[in-house]
Design a protein around this motif. Structure first.
Motif, PDB file in Angstrom:
ATOM      1  N   VAL B  52      -4.136 -10.614   9.482  1.00 42.84           N
ATOM      2  CA  VAL B  52      -4.540  -9.204   9.491  1.00 42.84           C
ATOM      3  C   VAL B  52      -5.937  -9.060  10.084  1.00 42.84           C
ATOM      4  O   VAL B  52      -6.176  -8.208  10.949  1.00 42.84           O
ATOM      5  CB  VAL B  52      -4.475  -8.623   8.056  1.00 42.84           C
ATOM      6  CG1 VAL B  52      -5.067  -7.225   8.026  1.00 42.84           C
ATOM      7  CG2 VAL B  52      -3.053  -8.603   7.555  1.00 42.84           C
ATOM      8  N   VAL B  53      -6.873  -9.933   9.650  1.00 40.67           N
ATOM      9  CA  VAL B  53      -8.254  -9.852  10.160  1.00 40.67           C
ATOM     10  C   VAL B  53      -8.277 -10.085  11.664  1.00 40.67           C
ATOM     11  O   VAL B  53      -8.898  -9.327  12.417  1.00 40.67           O
ATOM     12  CB  VAL B  53      -9.151 -10.884   9.421  1.00 40.67           C
ATOM     13  CG1 VAL B  53     -10.499 -10.996  10.111  1.00 40.67           C
ATOM     14  CG2 VAL B  53      -9.329 -10.485   7.980  1.00 40.67           C
ATOM     15  N   PHE B  80      -0.541   6.426  12.654  1.00 40.44           N
ATOM     16  CA  PHE B  80       0.577   6.769  11.774  1.00 40.44           C
ATOM     17  C   PHE B  80       0.105   6.877  10.322  1.00 40.44           C
ATOM     18  O   PHE B  80       0.455   7.818   9.608  1.00 40.44           O
ATOM     19  CB  PHE B  80       1.677   5.709  11.917  1.00 40.44           C
ATOM     20  CG  PHE B  80       2.727   5.768  10.861  1.00 40.44           C
ATOM     21  CD1 PHE B  80       3.644   6.810  10.835  1.00 40.44           C
ATOM     22  CD2 PHE B  80       2.794   4.790   9.879  1.00 40.44           C
ATOM     23  CE1 PHE B  80       4.609   6.856   9.857  1.00 40.44           C
ATOM     24  CE2 PHE B  80       3.755   4.838   8.903  1.00 40.44           C
ATOM     25  CZ  PHE B  80       4.667   5.883   8.887  1.00 40.44           C
ATOM     26  N   VAL B  81      -0.727   5.904   9.881  1.00 44.26           N
ATOM     27  CA  VAL B  81      -1.250   5.960   8.512  1.00 44.26           C
ATOM     28  C   VAL B  81      -2.154   7.180   8.353  1.00 44.26           C
ATOM     29  O   VAL B  81      -2.085   7.905   7.358  1.00 44.26           O
ATOM     30  CB  VAL B  81      -2.007   4.660   8.162  1.00 44.26           C
ATOM     31  CG1 VAL B  81      -2.645   4.763   6.794  1.00 44.26           C
ATOM     32  CG2 VAL B  81      -1.075   3.465   8.201  1.00 44.26           C
ATOM     33  N   LEU B 101      -5.978   2.375   2.885  1.00 44.48           N
ATOM     34  CA  LEU B 101      -4.529   2.493   3.033  1.00 44.48           C
ATOM     35  C   LEU B 101      -4.025   1.708   4.244  1.00 44.48           C
ATOM     36  O   LEU B 101      -2.948   1.108   4.189  1.00 44.48           O
ATOM     37  CB  LEU B 101      -4.142   3.974   3.150  1.00 44.48           C
ATOM     38  CG  LEU B 101      -4.376   4.781   1.876  1.00 44.48           C
ATOM     39  CD1 LEU B 101      -4.156   6.257   2.123  1.00 44.48           C
ATOM     40  CD2 LEU B 101      -3.454   4.313   0.768  1.00 44.48           C
ATOM     41  N   THR B 102      -4.812   1.693   5.324  1.00 44.83           N
ATOM     42  CA  THR B 102      -4.394   0.920   6.501  1.00 44.83           C
ATOM     43  C   THR B 102      -4.350  -0.567   6.178  1.00 44.83           C
ATOM     44  O   THR B 102      -3.402  -1.272   6.528  1.00 44.83           O
ATOM     45  CB  THR B 102      -5.363   1.167   7.665  1.00 44.83           C
ATOM     46  OG1 THR B 102      -5.556   2.568   7.798  1.00 44.83           O
ATOM     47  CG2 THR B 102      -4.824   0.619   8.945  1.00 44.83           C
ATOM     48  N   PHE B 249       4.823   1.782  -0.492  1.00 42.41           N
ATOM     49  CA  PHE B 249       3.660   1.423  -1.313  1.00 42.41           C
ATOM     50  C   PHE B 249       2.451   2.250  -0.883  1.00 42.41           C
ATOM     51  O   PHE B 249       1.736   2.812  -1.714  1.00 42.41           O
ATOM     52  CB  PHE B 249       3.369  -0.068  -1.164  1.00 42.41           C
ATOM     53  CG  PHE B 249       2.504  -0.644  -2.254  1.00 42.41           C
ATOM     54  CD1 PHE B 249       3.067  -1.378  -3.268  1.00 42.41           C
ATOM     55  CD2 PHE B 249       1.134  -0.439  -2.250  1.00 42.41           C
ATOM     56  CE1 PHE B 249       2.284  -1.910  -4.272  1.00 42.41           C
ATOM     57  CE2 PHE B 249       0.343  -0.966  -3.260  1.00 42.41           C
ATOM     58  CZ  PHE B 249       0.926  -1.701  -4.268  1.00 42.41           C
ATOM     59  N   THR B 250       2.241   2.342   0.442  1.00 35.10           N
ATOM     60  CA  THR B 250       1.077   3.074   0.945  1.00 35.10           C
ATOM     61  C   THR B 250       1.179   4.556   0.627  1.00 35.10           C
ATOM     62  O   THR B 250       0.213   5.173   0.178  1.00 35.10           O
ATOM     63  CB  THR B 250       0.957   2.872   2.463  1.00 35.10           C
ATOM     64  OG1 THR B 250       1.191   1.503   2.755  1.00 35.10           O
ATOM     65  CG2 THR B 250      -0.398   3.260   2.960  1.00 35.10           C
ATOM     66  N   ILE B 251       2.374   5.128   0.831  1.00 34.59           N
ATOM     67  CA  ILE B 251       2.497   6.582   0.642  1.00 34.59           C
ATOM     68  C   ILE B 251       2.410   6.930  -0.840  1.00 34.59           C
ATOM     69  O   ILE B 251       1.836   7.958  -1.218  1.00 34.59           O
ATOM     70  CB  ILE B 251       3.780   7.128   1.296  1.00 34.59           C
ATOM     71  CG1 ILE B 251       3.585   8.613   1.604  1.00 34.59           C
ATOM     72  CG2 ILE B 251       4.997   6.961   0.435  1.00 34.59           C
ATOM     73  CD1 ILE B 251       4.624   9.194   2.471  1.00 34.59           C
ATOM     74  N   LEU B 252       2.896   6.059  -1.734  1.00 35.55           N
ATOM     75  CA  LEU B 252       2.767   6.354  -3.162  1.00 35.55           C
ATOM     76  C   LEU B 252       1.313   6.248  -3.608  1.00 35.55           C
ATOM     77  O   LEU B 252       0.858   7.053  -4.432  1.00 35.55           O
ATOM     78  CB  LEU B 252       3.653   5.425  -3.992  1.00 35.55           C
ATOM     79  CG  LEU B 252       5.131   5.805  -3.969  1.00 35.55           C
ATOM     80  CD1 LEU B 252       5.950   4.815  -4.752  1.00 35.55           C
ATOM     81  CD2 LEU B 252       5.342   7.195  -4.536  1.00 35.55           C
ATOM     82  N   THR B 253       0.573   5.283  -3.026  1.00 34.15           N
ATOM     83  CA  THR B 253      -0.866   5.229  -3.302  1.00 34.15           C
ATOM     84  C   THR B 253      -1.523   6.548  -2.890  1.00 34.15           C
ATOM     85  O   THR B 253      -2.334   7.105  -3.634  1.00 34.15           O
ATOM     86  CB  THR B 253      -1.497   4.057  -2.534  1.00 34.15           C
ATOM     87  OG1 THR B 253      -0.842   2.858  -2.942  1.00 34.15           O
ATOM     88  CG2 THR B 253      -2.970   3.936  -2.820  1.00 34.15           C
TER      89      THR B 253
END
Lengths: 81, 265
Positions: B52-53, B80-81, B101-102, B249-253
């Protein structure tokens, strides 16, 4: 003694498969729920295409909540072995 | 999994959750009752973080006004995020949460998609430690945001006493609201991700072990092709589920953050 062990083993096997059957039954509810939810969301998207993005986001949130029920059943079927 | 394939020649052994426990590959030491060491899960977690980094560094090290290649691809996902999740669910006030979130989205997606990458083939989110850690991070964040926005008393009142309810109903509503917001949210958030990844990995294991088992020289070899074909289809399905679960997971956060920030009640 050997008979008792064999009986316990077979009944444990029966319990293991029973938990799988239980999960199968438990998956009916969330399955119906997700089907209903997505169907209704598609209907509203077809009726009002300009609201499609909003409906889609909320549809996924709803799917997330309903799906959690089925997945709890899945996890419990493993734990209950 | 290689040894499991060899064992499958002897007799079909169905995969269980014990196949998700990996032995230590480094010397281990005991801290309290727990054993600390690096096994496959931990190694892949480090690998995921590094991926990811590196993705972000390579894509945005020298950003161009007209993006090309990797920068273009990464910008689409970040956008998109930013637009599809944050502005849609929280609104303009949520833009400070875009980095969190990203990162969450990318970490979960890469961790999930490891399950179908040849050679690695283990989704790190199929062990409880990672989803519960991410869910606790989210839990701390949305509670902290709510307390900062409304104060301790105001946030507690908002969570436990939703407005527009006749007062005798509070006897019923308050415990339910408290339990569902404070206790159940992190559990459902983590179990959803965990169970999806366990189920997907088990499905793939069953169909590929089944292929190896059916290939034994007998009439069953005819069915091996069907098992293999379904396994290949499920690899594609697993890639879809990896993205979908990262998205959920992201959208529920984001939904929980929006609830903590809201003022209508």
């Amino acid at each position: 003694m050997g008979e008792v062990v064999a009986f316990v083993q077979t009944s444990m096997l029966a319990v293991a498969s029973l938990s799988v059957v239980g999960y199968g039954i438990a998956a009916i509810g969330p399955g119906l729920g997700i089907g209903f939810l997505v169907g209704k969301a598609l209907e509203s998207m077809a009726r009002q295409p300009e609201a499609a993005a909003n409906v889609r986001t909320n549809m996924f949130i709803g799917i997330g909540f309903v799906e959690a029920l089925a997945l709890f059943g899945f996890v419990l079927a493993f734990i209950a072995k | 999994m290689g040894t499991a394939v060899l064992l499958a020649r002897a007799g079909f052994k169905t995969p269980t959750t014990e196949d998700f426990v990996w032995p230590c590959i480094t010397p281990h030491w005991k801290v309290g009752g727990a054993e600390l060491c690096i096994n496959r899960t931990v190694g892949l977690t480090f690998f995921t973080s590094i991926v990811v980094v590196v993705l972000f560094l390579v894509a945005f090290r020298r950003p161009k006004i007209v993006p090309t290649g990797l920068q273009n691809f990464m910008e689409v996902i970040v956008d998109f995020v930013r637009v599809g999740i944050v502005q849609e669910v929280i609104g303009e006030r949520g833009l400070i949460f875009v980095p969190y979130l990203t990162t969450l989205f990318f970490f979960i997606f890469v961790g999930n998609v490891l399950g179908v990458i040849p050679g690695l083939q283990f989704p790190i989110n199929s062990r409880m430690a990672l989803p519960i850690f991410l869910a606790i991070l989210t839990w701390i964040l949305f509670n902290a945001v709510g307390i900062r926005e409304h104060g301790w008393g105001g946030y507690f009142k908002m969570v436990c006493f939703p407005s527009g309810v006749p007062w005798p109903m509070y006897i019923l509503v308050t415990p339910i609201e408290f339990v569902s917001t404070v206790l159940v949210r992190p559990v459902t958030l983590s179990v959803r991700l965990l169970a999806n990844m366990i189920a997907g990995h088990l499905l793939l294991t069953i169909f590929f072990l089944g292929t190896a088992y059916l290939l034994q020289p007998s009439i069953t070899a005819l069915f091996a092709a069907a098992s293999f074909a379904l396994g290949v289809i499920l690899v594609g399905f697993e890639m879809f589920v990896a993205g979908l679960q990262a998205y959920i997971f992201t959208i529920l956060t984001a939904v929980y953050l929006a609830g903590a920030l809201s003022h209508e009640h």
